[in-house]
Design an enzyme around this catalytic site. Structure first.
Site, mmCIF file in Angstrom:
data_model
loop_
_atom_site.group_PDB
_atom_site.id
_atom_site.type_symbol
_atom_site.label_atom_id
_atom_site.label_comp_id
_atom_site.label_asym_id
_atom_site.label_seq_id
_atom_site.Cartn_x
_atom_site.Cartn_y
_atom_site.Cartn_z
ATOM 1 N N ASP A 146 22.565 21.429 -6.347
ATOM 2 C CA ASP A 146 22.625 22.128 -7.630
ATOM 3 C C ASP A 146 22.275 21.162 -8.754
ATOM 4 O O ASP A 146 22.686 20.004 -8.714
ATOM 5 C CB ASP A 146 24.047 22.683 -7.860
ATOM 6 N N HIS A 172 16.522 22.329 -15.689
ATOM 7 C CA HIS A 172 17.910 22.708 -15.385
ATOM 8 C C HIS A 172 18.263 22.490 -13.923
ATOM 9 O O HIS A 172 19.433 22.474 -13.568
ATOM 10 C CB HIS A 172 18.139 24.175 -15.766
HETATM 11 P P1 ADP Z 1 22.900 28.906 -11.832
HETATM 12 O O1 ADP Z 1 22.309 28.531 -13.155
HETATM 13 O O2 ADP Z 1 22.177 28.341 -10.633
HETATM 14 O O3 ADP Z 1 23.159 30.367 -11.678
HETATM 15 P P2 ADP Z 1 25.387 27.772 -12.836
HETATM 16 O O4 ADP Z 1 26.694 27.641 -12.138
HETATM 17 O O5 ADP Z 1 24.934 26.532 -13.524
HETATM 18 O O6 ADP Z 1 24.332 28.237 -11.741
HETATM 19 O O7 ADP Z 1 25.442 28.910 -13.940
HETATM 20 C C1 ADP Z 1 25.775 30.201 -13.580
HETATM 21 C C2 ADP Z 1 26.342 30.992 -14.758
HETATM 22 O O8 ADP Z 1 26.382 32.371 -14.411
HETATM 23 C C3 ADP Z 1 27.761 30.580 -15.091
HETATM 24 O O9 ADP Z 1 27.953 30.656 -16.485
HETATM 25 C C4 ADP Z 1 28.613 31.613 -14.358
HETATM 26 O O10 ADP Z 1 29.843 31.914 -14.981
HETATM 27 C C5 ADP Z 1 27.725 32.836 -14.334
HETATM 28 N N1 ADP Z 1 27.907 33.570 -13.067
HETATM 29 C C6 ADP Z 1 27.615 33.116 -11.826
HETATM 30 N N2 ADP Z 1 27.945 34.032 -10.894
HETATM 31 C C7 ADP Z 1 28.444 35.066 -11.541
HETATM 32 C C8 ADP Z 1 28.980 36.331 -11.121
HETATM 33 N N3 ADP Z 1 29.042 36.666 -9.828
HETATM 34 N N4 ADP Z 1 29.422 37.158 -12.086
HETATM 35 C C9 ADP Z 1 29.353 36.811 -13.378
HETATM 36 N N5 ADP Z 1 28.862 35.641 -13.836
HETATM 37 C C10 ADP Z 1 28.423 34.782 -12.930
#
Ligand code: ADP
Length: 456
Positions: free
Chosen positions: A364, A155
């Site tokens: 990312d 991922h």
């Molecule tokens: P990572 O897997 O590195 O966290 P991604 O952007 O690919 O980054 O996925 C993050 C997921 O978590 C997304 O579905 C996003 O909506 C959720 N998310 C990220 N930050 C928050 C937050 N502060 N509150 C709620 N959900 C979050």
């Protein structure tokens, strides 16, 4: 159709269903289709040897979870996974740490995972392993006599060879990956990096006539499988959540101002200090933007057991305080900084209100927030996605997002300004083009492509 066995560090709660994150939605959808097991850590540590997997059956899906030995967990998760592999794979050698004991704990946890999964397997199962926590899983399973097809999906980014070789024992990681039948990455660039590393390490990496990659006397499929989101669910959540009291309160409060939004886990790879600096640069260089823009950053704490994560939290608190102290007026606070997670549904409503989505990681694998922001927009009055070139999502959305380099604060400030000034017509065009990409490769298409590659 044969069963699918999904393996990941964490297993989502069986009831997680609708509110689960992107990965969980993809795995659940795949498992529902073919039936099978979701195997992984249940979230608890234990003293001594882990017991056998606890099984909980829900319809066609069995959730199988194990505990991890307390001391091993720290070395495996906080140590090797999140202080070695995570920074290394995100090109952050400045905070990369390595301890042999952590590597050994990682190896032990992977061996335990394989040993506890083994008795649950049937001859015609297909196995799909997820992410950097479990790279040696296939090697351990092969050692235990498992010949079934095993796929791996990373991922996070896969770094270039010159970065990878910083890791003592990097050859071990490469040869562990060679034990899979399918190795999937987020982007073509990640695939190229992997193949380049195989060649540089003298492990193979040439393409056979059938397109497979020859490595250590095996032929494996290596390809890009960019992960998607559940587009229709995001659209629906954004529409309903917009009417909720909390989102309406924010809408009233913002009024005629432009809302710029950032939503991330509080992780140094997300480029938050750089983003704050860019916003400060905007206010500095463009006084006309004062009072007309509000930046809402929602950042949920993660991996609080790792020092670098405690540091970045303090840095951001300082930075938000500094910028607000410098520019705020009695009736205008430029940055609103929220240091906790909020429900996905609510997020979609906030996204829909926003004129600008700031997705500016310094590195990312994909970044699902970029995709969620786009899906949440009203097609008649869509906001603009300001996206880092260094996010995997830029490979798919780069033509229609406003691309930035997160280290260039003047460039980012200009991009934010451009987004606030962009005509409705251009916003609609860009949004429609991005929606087409999202729909063509949503989470269901993603899991189908990968599972098909594993064979039936
Ligand atoms: P990572 O897997 O590195 O966290 P991604 O952007 O690919 O980054 O996925 C993050 C997921 O978590 C997304 O579905 C996003 O909506 C959720 N998310 C990220 N930050 C928050 C937050 N502060 N509150 C709620 N959900 C979050």
């Amino acid at each position: 159709m044969s069963r699918l066995i999904a393996v990941s560090n964490r297993v989502a709660a069986p009831a997680g269903g609708k509110s689960a994150g992107g990965l969980a939605v993809g795995i659940l959808a795949a498992l529902r289709q073919s039936g099978g097991i979701w195997f992984g850590w249940g979230g608890k540590t234990c003293v001594g040897e882990a017991s056998d997997a606890r099984l909980e059956r829900h319809g066609e899906i069995t959730f199988a979870t194990i505990d991890i030995n307390e001391t091993d967990f720290d070395g495996y998760y906080n140590g090797y996974c999140n202080s070695s592999l995570w920074p290394l794979f995100h090109y952050m050698l400045g905070i990369f740490k390595y301890q042999r004991e952590h590597h050994d704990a990682y190896a032990r946890v992977n061996e335990v995972f394989a040993r506890k999964l083994r008795p649950l397997l049937r001859d015609d199962d297909r196995i799909w392993v997820h992410d950097y926590h479990l790279i040696p899983m296939a090697e351990e399973l092969r050692r235990a006599g498992v010949n079934q097809p095993i796929g791996f999906f990373l991922h996070v980014p896969f770094p270039g060879f010159d970065v990878l070789r910083t890791l003592p024992g990097y050859r071990g990681l490469l040869s562990a990956l060679a034990q899979y039948d399918v190795v999937g990455f987020q982007t073509v660039q990640d695939c190229e990096n992997f193949l380049g590393a195989l060649r540089a390490a003298g492990l193979g990496g040439e393409r056979a006539p059938d397109g497979r990659i020859v490595v250590l006397n095996r032929r494996i499929l290596v390809d890009a499988f960019p992960i998607g989101i559940d587009v229709e669910e995001a659209v629906e959540q954004a529409e309903t959540s917009l009417r909720s009291a909390a989102v309406q309160r924010l809408a009233q409060d913002i009024g005629e101002r432009d809302l710029a939004i950032g939503v991330d886990r509080l992780d140094y790879s997300k480029g938050l200090p750089e983003r704050f600096r860019a916003f400060e640069t905007l206010l500095e260089r463009h006084p006309a933007s004062h009072r007309n823009i509000v930046f809402l950053q929602i950042a949920s704490p993660t991996r609080t057991g790792v020092r670098a994560y405690q540091d970045i939290r303090h840095e951001l608190e300082r930075s938000a305080g500094h910028i607000n102290g410098r520019f705020a007026e009695p009736d205008w606070t430029p940055i609103r900084y929220i240091n906790r997670g909020i429900s996905r549904k609510m997020l979609m409503g906030y996204f829909r209100l926003a004129r600008i989505g700031l997705v500016t990681p310094i590195r990312d694998g994909m970044n699902l927030v970029a995709k969620e922001f786009v899906a949440a927009q009203d097609p008649e009055t869509p906001g603009v996605l300001v996206l880092s070139r260094l996010a995997g999502a830029a490979a798919e959305l780069g033509d229609s997002a406003v691309l930035v380099n997160p280290y260039d604060s003047i460039g980012m400030a200009d991009a934010i300004l451009k987004a606030t000034e962009m005509s409705l017509e251009e916003r609609k065009e860009r949004h429609a083009a991005m929606m087409q990409v999202l729909r063509a490769n949503d989470i269901h298409a993603w899991r189908k492509r990968f599972v098909d590659a594993l064979g039936n």
